[in-house]
Write an enzyme that holds these catalytic residues in place. Sequence first.
Site, PDB file in Angstrom:
ATOM      1  N   ARG A 160      -4.603  -4.457 -23.533  1.00  0.00           N
ATOM      2  CA  ARG A 160      -3.269  -4.849 -23.987  1.00  0.00           C
ATOM      3  C   ARG A 160      -2.964  -6.319 -23.666  1.00  0.00           C
ATOM      4  O   ARG A 160      -1.833  -6.679 -23.349  1.00  0.00           O
ATOM      5  CB  ARG A 160      -2.188  -3.951 -23.373  1.00  0.00           C
ATOM      6  N   SER A 239       4.946   3.063 -26.654  1.00  0.00           N
ATOM      7  CA  SER A 239       4.749   3.109 -25.200  1.00  0.00           C
ATOM      8  C   SER A 239       5.493   1.942 -24.556  1.00  0.00           C
ATOM      9  O   SER A 239       5.181   0.786 -24.822  1.00  0.00           O
ATOM     10  CB  SER A 239       3.265   3.028 -24.866  1.00  0.00           C
ATOM     11  N   GLU A 343       5.564  -2.997 -21.632  1.00  0.00           N
ATOM     12  CA  GLU A 343       4.669  -3.448 -22.699  1.00  0.00           C
ATOM     13  C   GLU A 343       5.392  -4.308 -23.728  1.00  0.00           C
ATOM     14  O   GLU A 343       4.853  -5.321 -24.163  1.00  0.00           O
ATOM     15  CB  GLU A 343       4.005  -2.245 -23.374  1.00  0.00           C
TER      16      GLU A 343
END
Length: 351
Positions: A160, A239, A343
């Site tokens: 990520r 998420s 995130e």
Amino acid sequence: MLELHDAPLAPLTTFRLGGPATRLVTATTDAEVVAAVREADADGTPLLVIGGGSNLVIGDKGFAGTALRIATSGFDLVGTTLELAAGEVWTDAVARTVEAGLAGVECLAGIPGSAGATPIQNVGAYGQEVSATITEVIAYDRRAGETVTLSNEECAFSYRHSRFKADPERYVVLRVRFALEDADGLSAPVKYAETARALGVEPGDRVPLTQARETVLKLRAGKGMVLDAEDHDTWSAGSFFTNPILTDADFAVFHARVKERLGQDAVPPAYPAGEGRTKTSAAWLIDKAGFTKGYGSGPARISGKHTLALTNRGEATTDDLLALAREVVAGVREAFGVTLVNEPVMVGVGL
């Protein structure tokens, strides 16, 4: 370019939250994107780049500067080489690669957002990451004042993360190039255990591309991870927290905390994440800390389908959302000694 002033930004995000921008510019060509960026940089105007808005949390006060919405189009497929304009809708692009019989991104079906955002976050799900198929990223380098082409290695991809995320003020992605695979209509080897179970195959097996894509879409929909205007469980950024990656020493401390809290037989999720590092599950941490599906009584709540998604039930503000996020972070830290990291990109706010 279309230009608006005091323009609402909430409709441009999947959370449907946030105040207005001083100025909103919509660019439909690479030249317009570059021109808007150069203008903002020359004037010293703060710049917010918006693609699909699926990874943004914008403060209730909005953005004092120029918001640049990238709405470029371009799907150029030659053999197994694909070039996407940054503004292409990612879910549509994945569907078209499957229709063309090419493997490599089929398990990334249903992920909201634009193609240009995928290398920034190194988007991944169900055993695939875009870093495995991206060959080059074409971007405008604000520091150098020119358009550059970065190789996969130069993108510095990790979980990520990427060079673009590490230095968010430097690059504006214009186009992304992928190398896909012609496997005679079959998917890439299925890597993710949940996907393999749903497909009724073993990890490492291949299945028909359409079957892989449809299975992933069903799995995502069951977790509220496919956009649906009528379903408030999808009014989210997917998420909200990344899965923590812990050193061996930190994981040992965490493991002890788990047994102390949940009993000696409790075993937390653990996945290899490089030498001396282990990844665990943010969703598991949240659930075991007491924040179950549907948690909350206000206008911002945990999704009723997935503990990793924080949602706007229709009347929330960004402050409502952040209050919930902070409660979850504090609760997980108190329970397990692990600090969750958001995130989505925060604009004008923070945890």
